[in-house]
Design a protein around this motif. Structure first.
Motif, PDB file in Angstrom:
ATOM      1  N   HIS A  12      39.908  47.224  51.555  1.00 36.92           N
ATOM      2  CA  HIS A  12      38.889  47.023  50.521  1.00 36.92           C
ATOM      3  C   HIS A  12      39.078  47.926  49.308  1.00 36.92           C
ATOM      4  O   HIS A  12      38.268  47.895  48.395  1.00 36.92           O
ATOM      5  CB  HIS A  12      37.467  47.237  51.053  1.00 36.92           C
ATOM      6  N   LYS A  13      40.112  48.723  49.284  1.00 38.54           N
ATOM      7  CA  LYS A  13      40.265  49.705  48.210  1.00 38.54           C
ATOM      8  C   LYS A  13      41.418  49.392  47.269  1.00 38.54           C
ATOM      9  O   LYS A  13      42.403  48.763  47.645  1.00 38.54           O
ATOM     10  CB  LYS A  13      40.470  51.103  48.800  1.00 38.54           C
ATOM     11  N   ASP A  29      36.397  51.632  46.506  1.00 43.12           N
ATOM     12  CA  ASP A  29      36.062  50.582  47.461  1.00 43.12           C
ATOM     13  C   ASP A  29      35.499  49.398  46.680  1.00 43.12           C
ATOM     14  O   ASP A  29      34.494  49.517  45.987  1.00 43.12           O
ATOM     15  CB  ASP A  29      35.030  51.091  48.465  1.00 43.12           C
TER      16      ASP A  29
END
Length: 176
Positions: A12-13, A29
Protein backbone atom coordinates in the motif's frame (compact mmCIF):
# COMPACT_ATOMS: atom_id res chain seq x y z
CA UNK A 1 12.54 12.34 -10.92
CA UNK A 2 15.03 14.97 -9.74
CA UNK A 3 17.42 12.34 -8.35
CA UNK A 4 14.72 10.38 -6.54
CA UNK A 5 13.47 6.89 -7.31
CA UNK A 6 9.80 6.25 -6.53
CA UNK A 7 8.86 2.67 -5.80
CA UNK A 8 5.25 1.53 -5.49
CA UNK A 9 4.40 -1.57 -3.52
CA UNK A 10 1.71 -4.12 -2.83
CA UNK A 11 2.09 -3.13 0.86
CA UNK A 12 0.00 0.00 0.00
CA UNK A 13 2.99 2.34 0.09
CA UNK A 14 4.97 4.52 -2.28
CA UNK A 15 8.61 4.86 -1.26
CA UNK A 16 10.95 7.70 -2.22
CA UNK A 17 14.58 6.60 -2.42
CA UNK A 18 17.52 8.94 -2.96
CA UNK A 19 19.12 7.60 -6.14
CA UNK A 20 22.70 8.53 -5.24
CA UNK A 21 22.73 6.90 -1.77
CA UNK A 22 19.80 4.48 -1.61
CA UNK A 23 18.52 6.30 1.48
CA UNK A 24 14.75 6.20 2.04
CA UNK A 25 13.41 9.76 2.02
CA UNK A 26 9.78 8.99 2.80
CA UNK A 27 7.06 6.34 2.60
CA UNK A 28 3.36 7.11 2.17
CA UNK A 29 0.50 4.69 2.79
CA UNK A 30 -1.94 5.10 -0.12
CA UNK A 31 -4.68 2.93 1.37
CA UNK A 32 -4.56 0.12 -1.18
CA UNK A 33 -2.13 -2.21 -2.90
CA UNK A 34 -0.29 -0.65 -5.84
CA UNK A 35 0.40 -2.82 -8.88
CA UNK A 36 2.02 -0.29 -11.22
CA UNK A 37 4.67 2.36 -11.52
CA UNK A 38 3.85 5.93 -10.60
CA UNK A 39 3.50 8.66 -13.20
CA UNK A 40 5.09 12.08 -12.78
CA UNK A 41 3.73 15.52 -13.47
CA UNK A 42 6.05 18.50 -13.91
CA UNK A 43 4.16 20.28 -11.10
CA UNK A 44 6.09 18.12 -8.60
CA UNK A 45 3.48 15.43 -8.01
CA UNK A 46 3.64 11.67 -8.22
CA UNK A 47 0.35 10.22 -9.53
CA UNK A 48 -0.50 6.66 -8.50
CA UNK A 49 -3.52 4.35 -8.79
CA UNK A 50 -4.41 1.70 -6.24
CA UNK A 51 -6.21 -1.62 -6.41
CA UNK A 52 -8.61 -0.09 -3.84
CA UNK A 53 -9.97 2.09 -6.66
CA UNK A 54 -8.31 5.41 -5.96
CA UNK A 55 -6.05 7.77 -7.85
CA UNK A 56 -3.74 9.85 -5.66
CA UNK A 57 -1.28 12.71 -6.09
CA UNK A 58 1.71 12.78 -3.75
CA UNK A 59 4.11 15.66 -3.28
CA UNK A 60 7.39 14.31 -4.66
CA UNK A 61 9.46 16.08 -1.97
CA UNK A 62 7.49 15.19 1.17
CA UNK A 63 5.20 12.32 0.17
CA UNK A 64 2.16 14.15 1.53
CA UNK A 65 -1.10 13.38 -0.23
CA UNK A 66 -2.20 16.40 -2.27
CA UNK A 67 -5.50 14.78 -3.29
CA UNK A 68 -7.21 11.41 -3.62
CA UNK A 69 -10.05 10.58 -5.99
CA UNK A 70 -12.32 7.55 -5.88
CA UNK A 71 -12.67 5.75 -9.22
CA UNK A 72 -15.17 3.12 -10.36
CA UNK A 73 -12.72 0.23 -9.91
CA UNK A 74 -9.20 -0.81 -8.96
CA UNK A 75 -6.28 0.52 -11.00
CA UNK A 76 -3.81 -2.04 -12.34
CA UNK A 77 -1.68 0.21 -14.53
CA UNK A 78 0.29 3.41 -14.68
CA UNK A 79 -1.68 6.60 -15.35
CA UNK A 80 -0.86 8.47 -18.56
CA UNK A 81 -0.29 12.21 -18.15
CA UNK A 82 -0.79 14.80 -20.87
CA UNK A 83 -0.52 18.44 -19.88
CA UNK A 84 -2.68 18.80 -16.73
CA UNK A 85 -4.72 15.61 -17.03
CA UNK A 86 -4.07 12.06 -15.84
CA UNK A 87 -5.83 9.34 -17.84
CA UNK A 88 -6.36 5.94 -16.28
CA UNK A 89 -8.38 2.80 -16.94
CA UNK A 90 -9.73 0.65 -14.14
CA UNK A 91 -11.01 -2.81 -13.33
CA UNK A 92 -14.64 -1.75 -13.85
CA UNK A 93 -13.90 -0.91 -17.50
CA UNK A 94 -13.98 2.84 -16.97
CA UNK A 95 -11.50 5.32 -18.43
CA UNK A 96 -11.20 8.47 -16.29
CA UNK A 97 -9.65 11.86 -17.05
CA UNK A 98 -8.52 13.51 -13.81
CA UNK A 99 -7.18 17.03 -13.27
CA UNK A 100 -3.60 16.70 -11.96
CA UNK A 101 -3.86 19.82 -9.75
CA UNK A 102 -7.18 19.12 -8.02
CA UNK A 103 -8.09 15.45 -8.50
CA UNK A 104 -11.42 16.45 -10.04
CA UNK A 105 -12.76 13.98 -12.59
CA UNK A 106 -13.22 15.76 -15.93
CA UNK A 107 -14.97 12.84 -17.65
CA UNK A 108 -15.41 9.08 -17.52
CA UNK A 109 -16.15 6.57 -20.30
CA UNK A 110 -17.17 2.96 -19.72
CA UNK A 111 -15.74 0.67 -22.42
CA UNK A 112 -17.27 -2.46 -20.95
CA UNK A 113 -14.46 -4.82 -19.98
CA UNK A 114 -11.71 -4.96 -17.39
CA UNK A 115 -8.81 -2.58 -18.19
CA UNK A 116 -5.46 -3.79 -16.86
CA UNK A 117 -3.05 -1.88 -19.13
CA UNK A 118 -2.17 1.78 -19.46
CA UNK A 119 -3.40 3.86 -22.34
CA UNK A 120 -1.24 4.59 -25.38
CA UNK A 121 -0.94 8.31 -26.03
CA UNK A 122 -1.59 9.34 -29.65
CA UNK A 123 -2.00 12.79 -31.24
CA UNK A 124 -5.78 12.19 -31.32
CA UNK A 125 -6.31 10.76 -27.85
CA UNK A 126 -5.59 7.55 -25.98
CA UNK A 127 -5.91 3.92 -27.01
CA UNK A 128 -7.05 1.53 -24.30
CA UNK A 129 -7.86 -2.15 -24.52
CA UNK A 130 -9.89 -4.42 -22.28
CA UNK A 131 -9.80 -8.03 -21.21
CA UNK A 132 -12.58 -8.96 -23.64
CA UNK A 133 -10.58 -7.97 -26.75
CA UNK A 134 -11.93 -4.46 -27.32
CA UNK A 135 -9.51 -1.75 -28.46
CA UNK A 136 -10.78 1.86 -28.38
CA UNK A 137 -9.47 5.32 -29.17
CA UNK A 138 -10.96 7.97 -26.91
CA UNK A 139 -10.17 11.61 -27.71
CA UNK A 140 -9.04 14.09 -25.05
CA UNK A 141 -12.69 15.13 -24.47
CA UNK A 142 -13.79 11.56 -23.70
CA UNK A 143 -15.49 10.88 -27.02
CA UNK A 144 -14.90 7.47 -28.60
CA UNK A 145 -13.33 7.85 -32.06
CA UNK A 146 -13.19 4.21 -33.05
CA UNK A 147 -13.18 0.72 -31.61
CA UNK A 148 -12.20 -2.73 -32.77
CA UNK A 149 -12.74 -6.20 -31.38
CA UNK A 150 -9.95 -8.76 -31.44
CA UNK A 151 -10.26 -12.49 -30.81
CA UNK A 152 -7.94 -12.50 -27.81
CA UNK A 153 -7.63 -11.49 -24.19
CA UNK A 154 -5.95 -8.09 -23.85
CA UNK A 155 -4.11 -7.55 -20.57
CA UNK A 156 -1.11 -5.47 -21.61
CA UNK A 157 -0.62 -1.87 -22.66
CA UNK A 158 -1.06 -0.97 -26.33
CA UNK A 159 1.71 0.99 -28.03
CA UNK A 160 1.42 3.71 -30.64
CA UNK A 161 4.07 4.03 -33.35
CA UNK A 162 3.36 6.41 -36.21
CA UNK A 163 0.02 5.35 -37.64
CA UNK A 164 0.08 1.89 -36.06
CA UNK A 165 -1.31 0.67 -32.75
CA UNK A 166 0.40 -2.49 -31.51
CA UNK A 167 -1.61 -4.56 -29.04
CA UNK A 168 -0.14 -7.51 -27.08
CA UNK A 169 -2.47 -10.51 -27.33
CA UNK A 170 -3.04 -13.25 -24.79
CA UNK A 171 -4.78 -16.59 -25.37
CA UNK A 172 -4.45 -16.14 -29.13
CA UNK A 173 -2.61 -17.85 -31.96
CA UNK A 174 -0.89 -14.50 -32.64
CA UNK A 175 1.44 -12.49 -30.38
CA UNK A 176 0.55 -8.96 -31.58
Amino acid sequence: SNGTIFLSSMDHKVYAIEAATGKQLWATDCGGAINSSPAFHDNGTVIIGTLAGELLALDETTGSIAWRTTLAGGVWSQPVIKENTAYVGDYSGTISAVDTATGEISWQVDIGGIITGSGALTPDGLVFNDEDGKVVLVNFDGVSQWEDKLEAKLYGTPNYAGDVVVVPLSQSKDLL
